[in-house]
Design a protein around this motif. Structure first.
Motif, PDB file in Angstrom:
ATOM      1  N   TRP A 158      11.288   0.763  11.011  1.00 46.45           N
ATOM      2  CA  TRP A 158       9.977   0.121  10.869  1.00 46.45           C
ATOM      3  C   TRP A 158       8.954   1.100  10.350  1.00 46.45           C
ATOM      4  CZ3 TRP A 158       9.135  -5.024  11.148  1.00 46.45           C
ATOM      5  CH2 TRP A 158      10.206  -5.791  11.618  1.00 46.45           C
ATOM      6  N   GLU A 159       8.391   0.796   9.191  1.00 44.32           N
ATOM      7  CA  GLU A 159       7.350   1.643   8.587  1.00 44.32           C
ATOM      8  C   GLU A 159       6.009   1.041   8.972  1.00 44.32           C
ATOM      9  OE1 GLU A 159       7.755   4.287   6.299  1.00 44.32           O
ATOM     10  OE2 GLU A 159       9.844   4.219   6.966  1.00 44.32           O
ATOM     11  N   THR A 160       5.084   1.901   9.392  1.00 43.48           N
ATOM     12  CA  THR A 160       3.772   1.373   9.777  1.00 43.48           C
ATOM     13  C   THR A 160       2.672   2.031   8.957  1.00 43.48           C
ATOM     14  OG1 THR A 160       3.552   3.074  11.441  1.00 43.48           O
ATOM     15  CG2 THR A 160       4.473   0.982  12.167  1.00 43.48           C
ATOM     16  N   ASN A 209      -7.331  -7.334  11.807  1.00 45.42           N
ATOM     17  CA  ASN A 209      -6.372  -6.237  11.762  1.00 45.42           C
ATOM     18  C   ASN A 209      -6.169  -5.741  10.329  1.00 45.42           C
ATOM     19  OD1 ASN A 209      -3.926  -4.743  12.174  1.00 45.42           O
ATOM     20  ND2 ASN A 209      -3.569  -5.969  14.005  1.00 45.42           N
ATOM     21  N   HIS A 210      -6.098  -4.409  10.145  1.00 41.57           N
ATOM     22  CA  HIS A 210      -5.828  -3.871   8.803  1.00 41.57           C
ATOM     23  C   HIS A 210      -4.460  -3.221   8.701  1.00 41.57           C
ATOM     24  CE1 HIS A 210     -10.323  -3.522   8.964  1.00 41.57           C
ATOM     25  NE2 HIS A 210     -10.111  -4.330   7.950  1.00 41.57           N
ATOM     26  N   ALA A 211      -3.743  -3.211   9.827  1.00 46.21           N
ATOM     27  CA  ALA A 211      -2.481  -2.469   9.824  1.00 46.21           C
ATOM     28  C   ALA A 211      -1.375  -3.258   9.122  1.00 46.21           C
ATOM     29  CB  ALA A 211      -2.067  -2.170  11.263  1.00 46.21           C
ATOM     30  N   GLN A 212      -0.318  -2.552   8.818  1.00 44.06           N
ATOM     31  CA  GLN A 212       0.852  -3.214   8.231  1.00 44.06           C
ATOM     32  C   GLN A 212       2.089  -2.669   8.909  1.00 44.06           C
ATOM     33  OE1 GLN A 212       1.219  -2.729   4.035  1.00 44.06           O
ATOM     34  NE2 GLN A 212      -0.871  -3.389   3.619  1.00 44.06           N
ATOM     35  N   ILE A 213       3.057  -3.535   9.153  1.00 38.22           N
ATOM     36  CA  ILE A 213       4.363  -3.007   9.548  1.00 38.22           C
ATOM     37  C   ILE A 213       5.418  -3.677   8.673  1.00 38.22           C
ATOM     38  CG2 ILE A 213       3.732  -2.429  11.932  1.00 38.22           C
ATOM     39  CD1 ILE A 213       5.258  -4.779  12.915  1.00 38.22           C
ATOM     40  N   ASN A 214       6.314  -2.876   8.196  1.00 42.83           N
ATOM     41  CA  ASN A 214       7.368  -3.399   7.323  1.00 42.83           C
ATOM     42  C   ASN A 214       8.693  -2.803   7.743  1.00 42.83           C
ATOM     43  OD1 ASN A 214       5.675  -4.726   5.290  1.00 42.83           O
ATOM     44  ND2 ASN A 214       4.943  -2.633   4.954  1.00 42.83           N
ATOM     45  N   GLN A 215       9.719  -3.609   7.628  1.00 44.95           N
ATOM     46  CA  GLN A 215      11.041  -3.070   7.936  1.00 44.95           C
ATOM     47  C   GLN A 215      11.651  -2.552   6.639  1.00 44.95           C
ATOM     48  OE1 GLN A 215      13.836  -5.722   9.767  1.00 44.95           O
ATOM     49  NE2 GLN A 215      14.711  -4.040  10.937  1.00 44.95           N
ATOM     50  N   GLU A 216      11.939  -1.255   6.621  1.00 43.66           N
ATOM     51  CA  GLU A 216      12.544  -0.703   5.419  1.00 43.66           C
ATOM     52  C   GLU A 216      13.829   0.017   5.773  1.00 43.66           C
ATOM     53  OE1 GLU A 216       9.845   1.481   2.768  1.00 43.66           O
ATOM     54  OE2 GLU A 216       8.728  -0.399   2.773  1.00 43.66           O
ATOM     55  N   MET A 217      14.888  -0.432   5.194  1.00 42.61           N
ATOM     56  CA  MET A 217      16.213   0.118   5.429  1.00 42.61           C
ATOM     57  C   MET A 217      16.474   0.339   6.921  1.00 42.61           C
ATOM     58  SD  MET A 217      16.956   2.417   2.142  1.00 42.61           S
ATOM     59  CE  MET A 217      15.815   3.709   2.325  1.00 42.61           C
ATOM     60  N   GLY A 218      16.222  -0.709   7.685  1.00 43.24           N
ATOM     61  CA  GLY A 218      16.556  -0.664   9.102  1.00 43.24           C
ATOM     62  C   GLY A 218      15.478  -0.102  10.001  1.00 43.24           C
ATOM     63  N   GLU A 223      -4.251  -1.074  16.041  1.00 44.31           N
ATOM     64  CA  GLU A 223      -4.022  -2.320  15.301  1.00 44.31           C
ATOM     65  C   GLU A 223      -2.531  -2.530  15.038  1.00 44.31           C
ATOM     66  OE1 GLU A 223      -6.748  -2.426  11.976  1.00 44.31           O
ATOM     67  OE2 GLU A 223      -8.430  -2.762  13.336  1.00 44.31           O
ATOM     68  N   ILE A 224      -1.819  -1.406  14.837  1.00 45.17           N
ATOM     69  CA  ILE A 224      -0.360  -1.537  14.679  1.00 45.17           C
ATOM     70  C   ILE A 224       0.207  -2.153  15.957  1.00 45.17           C
ATOM     71  CG2 ILE A 224       1.827  -0.280  14.412  1.00 45.17           C
ATOM     72  CD1 ILE A 224       0.281   1.832  12.811  1.00 45.17           C
ATOM     73  N   GLU A 251       0.844  -1.193   0.000  1.00 40.49           N
ATOM     74  CA  GLU A 251       0.000   0.000   0.000  1.00 40.49           C
ATOM     75  C   GLU A 251       0.875   1.237   0.000  1.00 40.49           C
ATOM     76  OE1 GLU A 251      -3.390  -0.974   2.837  1.00 40.49           O
ATOM     77  OE2 GLU A 251      -3.552   1.193   2.514  1.00 40.49           O
ATOM     78  N   GLN A 252       0.419   2.243  -0.735  1.00 40.76           N
ATOM     79  CA  GLN A 252       1.244   3.451  -0.831  1.00 40.76           C
ATOM     80  C   GLN A 252       0.292   4.646  -0.845  1.00 40.76           C
ATOM     81  OE1 GLN A 252       3.345   3.346  -4.521  1.00 40.76           O
ATOM     82  NE2 GLN A 252       4.230   5.364  -4.220  1.00 40.76           N
TER      83      GLN A 252
END
Ligand code: ATP
Length: 873
Positions: free
Chosen positions: A385-387, A374-383, A393-394, A112-113
C-alpha cells in the motif's frame, strides 16, 4: 498568445509549444561558485606571506640561496595544505547544499508523483499546496482559496488571491492573478498550475541575473577568532620588531635578522584561525548531516551547542506520525477499530462484538465525511500500500476502506475552506445530485460548539447541553489515553447556494469523534533524558489538545506540571507568562503567534532557544529563535527556507544528536586554538629570551617556519576531529558569549608556553659551550617534540588520556608519528640537514630531549588523574 490570456489548458499548451523554451534544468544559475584557483591564490595573498616571499627573494640574491629556496618551498607546501583543506570544506558544503534540493508534486497519468524541482519542465502540472514555494512560473488551472505571498518577487507582503480565469493580454505582472511565480510562497488553499517557464526563464531568474551575489556571513566564533588573531598578531609583530631591533643593535646580520623577525611573525600570528574554523565547521556539518540534521547556515552548529531550551512540537517529532484510527465514538457508543499500519485490513468492534460497519448509518456517515474531507491517497501497488498525504488523513481513508468505502467514491468536491491552525478545522463542499453537502473535520473543541444537531438511529436530533457534555466526556476520555482527537460534522445545503466559511461552518450536524493513535517514538525517551542531563529544558508546544499532549509527555518522560492552552496564554501578561515559563509546562492548542511570543520571552530571560516548526505561520518564530529547526519530511518549503537546520527525519532525537555534535565541534575548536596559541607562545618566548641573553640564534628562520607551517598544523587539525568527551552532555550549556581565551585559559597558555620556552632555552644553553650546531639542533628538535607531545594535553583538559582512550582519535597518533618521522629526517638526512642547518644527534641527546619534554605531558596528566579520582569519588 500570452499564457494568462489563454482560456483553456489546451490553449496554454499551444501557446507554450510556440515559444522557444528552456529545456535545461529548472535551476537558477547560482552566483559563480568559488573557483579552485581563487582558493589557491588566496593562500598566497596574505600580507605577511607576501613579505616573506619578498624577503626570501632578497635573501636569494644577497645571502644564502638554499635558505631562500627552502623558505619558498615551505611556503608553497603550506599553501597547498591550506588549499586542499579549503577545497575539501567547499566541496563538502556544496554536497550538503544538494541534499537540500527541494521536491514538488506533479500529476502524471492522473496520479500524484513527487519529483525534484530541478526536473520540472514546461507543460508539467504541479500540485500547489499551502506551505509550498512555487517551483517554476505557471499558469493556474485550478484554485481553491489559493493565496500567494509574492514578496520575494514584488516586495508586496499582503498575499494575493489566485484564480484560474483568463485575463486580458495586456495585464501586467503584478495583476496576473492567474499566474504563480517561482520563489513565491503559497500561504493558503491549494490548486494546480501548468508550468510555463523554468530556471533562468522565470521572472525570478530574470531578477537573479541582475543580483547575482552571495553574502558571506562570519559566525560569532569566527569573529571572535579574528579578534584573537588580530590581538596575537599585533603582539607577535611587536615582539618580532623588538627582536629585529635587538639583533641590529647587537650588530647581527641585517637580512638574517629580518628573516628571523618575519618568519616568527608569520608563524606566530594565528590569522588563519577563522579559515581553520570554517574547515572544522564544514566537516562537522557533514557529520551532522549523517546524523540527519542538515545545516542551512554553518554558524547554527556553533549556536546549537549552546542551546539551553528546545521548544518542540509533538506530532511527528516526539511521536511517530504513523497514525491509525484506534477508536470511534458515534451515537453514544464507542467502537474499536483493529488492524496495523496503513494496510486497510481490520474490523470494527463494539462491546467486544465484531460489527458490520455498513449496518450503522452513523458510523458510515462519519467515515464517509472523513474520507471526503481529505487530501490523502492510498493505492495498492504491486501488493503493497502506497500512501500520500498527511498521516491523520491517511488514517481516515484507511478506516473508511476497512468499512468498504473506497477512494473512488471521494465525491465531486467543488470548494474547500482549507485547514488553518487558528480555526483548527477544514471543510469541503460536495456536489450531490439535488443538493450540496458540507463536510467538516477538526479539533473537537472547535467543532462541537458549531453543531446544533447530532444523528441517532438514522435521525437528526437537536443537540442539547446534555449531549454536548457526553461528547466532551468522550473526547476527553480519548485524549487521556494519548489519542489525537478529531470531530466530524456535516450539513446539507441547497444545490445553488453559495456560502462563505462562516455560513459553511455553522449549524452543523455532529457525526462523531475519531481517536487516532500516534505512538511516541521509543528513542525519544532516551534523548529526553540526555537533554535533561545536559541542562537543556524541553518545552512541548503543540496544536493538539492539552490532555493528549500531557498523556504523551508522561509516556516519553517529560515532566509536566501544567498544560497551558493558547486561550490561557493570551490572557496572561508578559510577566505572568515569564513566570510560568520557568516551570515544567507544555503549551497546547496553540496558534503560531504563541510560538513567537514564547521564544521572545525565553530569550529575554537570557536563554538560547531552539524552536521547531513546519507550517507557513511558524516562519516568524523559526526566524526569531536562535536556532530555527524545520522538518524535512513534514515541513513546508516555506518553513524550511526560514530555518537554520532541517531535520531529515523529523525526529526529536536528531536534534539532541545535533546539539551534542555542536558541543563537540565547539570544544574541539577551543582545544585546537588553545593548543596552537600555547605552542606559538613557547616559540616566540624562547627566541625573545635568547635574544635578550644575546647568544647566537636559538632557532633560525627556516627552522621557525618548519616548526609552525609543517609540524604544528597537522597535529592541530587532528584535534578538530577528536570524538566528543564522555561528559559533554552532562554539562550545562555554555554561555553564548563565552570567550575562548579567558583568564583561566590565559594562565594555562602562559604556563605551557613558559615551559616550552624555558626548557628548550636551558637545553640550548647546556650544549652551546660545546657546539652551536648540536645546541641549535637539540633546541629545534626539543621544540618540535614538545609541541607534538603537547597536543595530547589538549585532547581533554579535564579527563586523563587513559580514560579518554589512547586510540580513540587515531589520526592524532598518526599525525604525531608522521611529524616525529619528519623531524628525524630533518636531523639525519643530508639534504634536510643542509637545508635546515641541522646535525645528527646522538642517543644521549635524544634522551635529554625526551626527559625534558615528558613532564610537559606527565604533569598535566597526573593533575587530571587526581582531579578525575576526586570527582569520581
Ligand atoms: P503539533 O503542533 O505538535 O504538530 P498538531 O498537528 O496537532 O500538533 P496542528 O497541525 O496545529 O497541530 O493541529 C491542531 C489540531 O487541529 C489537531 O489536533 C487536530 O485536531 C486539528 N487538525 C489538524 N490537521 C487537521 C486537518 N487537516 N483537518 C482538520 N483538522 C485538523
Amino acid at each position: 498568445m500570452k499564457q494568462w490570456h489563454a482560456k483553456t489548458v489546451d490553449e496554454v499548451r499551444i501557446a507554450l509549444a510556440k515559444q522557444q523554451m528552456n529545456r535545461g534544468k529548472n535551476e537558477l544559475i547560482e552566483a559563480q561558485p568559488v573557483r579552485w584557483y581563487f582558493i589557491l591564490a588566496r593562500q598566497f595573498l596574505n600580507f605577511l606571506i607576501l613579505i616573506l616571499i619578498i624577503a626570501a627573494i632578497l635573501s636569494f640574491y644577497l645571502s644564502d640561496k638554499i635558505d631562500a629556496l627552502a623558505i619558498l618551498a615551505i611556503i608553497i607546501f603550506n599553501a597547498f595544505l591550506g588549499f586542499f583543506h579549503e577545497l575539501r570544506a567547499e566541496t563538502t558544503l556544496r554536497a550538503l547544499k544538494k541534499m537540500l534540493s527541494p521536491k514538488c508534486s506533479i500529476i502524471n497519468k492522473k496520479k500524484e508523483q513527487n519529483i525534484d524541482v530541478k526536473n520540472l519542465i514546461p507543460g508539467d502540472c504541479v500540485v500547489l499546496r499551502a506551505g509550498n514555494i512555487v517551483p517554476a512560473d505557471m499558469r493556474i488551472i485550478k484554485s481553491a482559496n489559493l493565496m500567494i505571498n509574492e514578496a520575494a518577487l514584488t516586495g508586496e507582503s499582503v498575499p494575493a488571491e489566485k484564480l484560474s480565469a483568463p485575463l486580458p493580454e495586456e495585464t501586467t505582472i503584478s495583476d496576473q492573478r492567474n499566474m504563480a511565480f517561482m520563489g513565491t510562497h503559497i500561504v493558503n488553499g491549494h490548486g494546480i498550475g501548468l508550468v510555463v517557464a523554468i530556471g533562468m526563464d522565470t521572472e525570478l531568474g530574470r531578477i537573479s541575473r541582475l543580483a547575482n551575489k552571495i553574502v558571506e556571513v562570519k559566525t560569532p566564533l569566527q569573529t571572535q577568532l579574528s579578534v584573537i588573531g588580530r590581538q596575537f598578531g599585533v603582539l607577535a609583530v611587536v615582539i618580532s620588531i623588538i627582536i629585529i631591533l635587538i639583533g641590529i643593535f647587537e650588530g647581527r646580520d641585517l637580512i638574517n635578522m629580518l628573516m628571523t623577525g618575519i618568519s616568527l611573525a608569520v608563524s606566530a600570528i594565528p590569522e588563519g584561525l577563522p579559515a581553520v574554523v570554517t574547515i572544522a565547521l564544514a566537516l562537522g556539518a557533514r557529520t551532522m548531516a549523517n546524523k540527519k540534521a542538515l545545516l542551512r547556515h554553518l554558524e547554527a552548529a556553533e549556536t546549537l551547542g549552546a542551546v539551553s531550551i528546545i521548544c518542540t512540537d509533538k506530532t511527528g517529532t516526539l511521536t511517530k506520525n504513523q497514525m491509525k484510527v484506534e477508536r470511534i465514538w458515534t451515537a453514544g457508543e464507542t467502537i474499536d477499530v483493529t488492524g496495523i499500519g496503513y494496510e486497510p485490513v481490520g474490523v470494527f468492534i463494539k462491546k467486544n462484538q465484531q460489527i458490520n460497519p455498513q449496518s450503522s448509518f452513523e458510523l458510515m456517515s462519519l467515515l464517509n465525511t472523513g474520507s471526503k474531507c481529505n487530501h490523502a491517497q492510498i493505492n495498492q501497488e504491486m501488493g503493497s500500500w502506497e500512501t500520500l498525504g498527511p498521516s491523520d488523513e491517511i488514517a481516515l481513508l484507511v478506516a473508511a476502506f476497512k468499512a468498504g468505502i473506497e477512494q473512488k467514491h471521494q465525491g465531486n468536491i467543488t470548494h474547500e475552506f482549507s485547514f488553518d491552525s487558528v480555526r483548527k478545522r477544514m471543510s469541503v463542499i460536495e456536489e450531490l445530485e439535488h443538493s450540496q453537502m458540507i463536510h467538516v473535520k477538526g479539533a473537537p473543541e472547535h467543532i462541537v460548539p458549531l453543531c446544533t444537531h447530532f444523528i441517532m438511529d438514522g435521525n437528526e436530533i437537536g443537540l442539547g447541553p446534555e449531549e454536548q457534555k457526553k461528547i466532551e466526556y468522550a473526547y476527553t476520555h480519548f485524549a487521556q489515553k494519548g489519542l489525537r482527537t478529531l470531530a466530524l460534522a456535516r450539513k446539507k445545503i441547497p444545490k445553488q447556494a453559495q456560502v462563505n466559511v462562516h455560513e459553511a461552518e455553522s449549524n452543523l450536524t455532529f457525526l462523531g469523534i475519531i481517536g487516532l493513535l500516534d505512538p511516541p517514538r521509543p528513542e525519544v525517551v532516551h534523548a529526553i533524558k540526555v537533554a535533561q542531563k545536559a541542562g537543556i529544558k524541553i518545552i512541548m508546544i503543540t496544536g493538539d489538545s492539552p490532555i493528549t499532549a500531557k498523556a504523551i509527555a508522561t509516556e516519553i518522560g517529560l515532566n509536566v506540571t501544567e498544560a497551558v492552552t493558547s486561550n490561557e496564554l493570551q490572557q496572561m501578561s508578559d510577566s505572568e507568562l515569564s513566570t510560568v515559563l520557568k516551570q515544567d509546562i507544555l503549551f497546547a492548542r496553540t496558534v503560531p503567534e504563541d510560538k513567537l511570543r514564547i521564544v521572545r520571552l525565553l530569550q529575554n530571560q537570557g536563554n538560547l532557544v531552539a524552536m521547531t516548526g513546519d507550517g507557513v505561520n511558524d516562519t516568524p518564530a523559526l526566524k526569531q529563535a536562535d536556532v530555527g529547526i524545520a522538518m524535512g519530511v513534514r515541513g513546508t518549503d516555506v518553513a524550511r527556507s526560514a530555518a537554520d537546520i532541517v531535520l531529515l527525519d523529523d525526529n526529536f532525537t536528531s536534534i539532541i544528536a545535533a546539539v551534542e555534535e555542536g558541543r563537540r565541534q565547539y570544544a574541539n575548536i577551543c582545544k585546537f586554538v588553545l593548543y596552537l596559541t600555547s605552542s606559538n607562545i613557547g616559540e616566540v618566548l624562547v627566541i625573545f629570551v635568547n635574544m635578550l641573553f644575546g647568544g647566537p640564534l636559538i632557532l633560525i628562520p627556516i627552522q621557525i617556519l618548519w616548526i609552525n607551517l609543517i609540524t604544528d598544523s597537522a597535529t592541530a587539525i587532528s584535534l578538530s576531529i577528536e570524538p566528543a568527551e564522555r561528559d559533554i552532555m552532562k554539562q550545562p550549556p555554555r554561555a553564548i558569549n563565552q570567550r575562548i581565551i579567558n583568564r583561566n585559559s590565559f594562565l594555562l597558555l602562559g604556563l605551557f608556553g613558559s615551559y616550552i620556552a624555558v626548557v628548550s632555552f636551558l637545553i640550548y644553553q647546556l650544549y652551546l659551550p660545546h657546539s652551536y650546531a648540536v645546541a641549535n639542533t637539540i633546541a629545534f628538535t626539543a621544540v618540535v617534540v614538545m609541541a607534538n607531545l603537547h597536543t595530547l594535553n589538549f585532547r581533554s583538559l579535564t579527563t586523563p588520556i587513559s580514560e579518554v582512550g589512547w586510540f580513540s582519535n587515531k589520526s592524532i597518533l598518526v599525525a604525531i608519528f608522521c611529524m616525529m618521522g619528519l623531524q628525524v629526517a630533518a636531523v639525519y638526512t643530508p639534504t634536510l640537514q643542509h637545508v635546515l642547518h641541522t646535525t645528527s644527534l646522538s642517543v644521549s641527546n635524544w634522551g635529554v630531549i625526551l626527559v625534558s619534554a615528558l613532564p610537559l605531558f606527565l604533569i598535566p596528566e597526573l593533575y587530571k588523574k587526581l582531579r578525575y579520582k576526586i570527582v569520581a569519588s
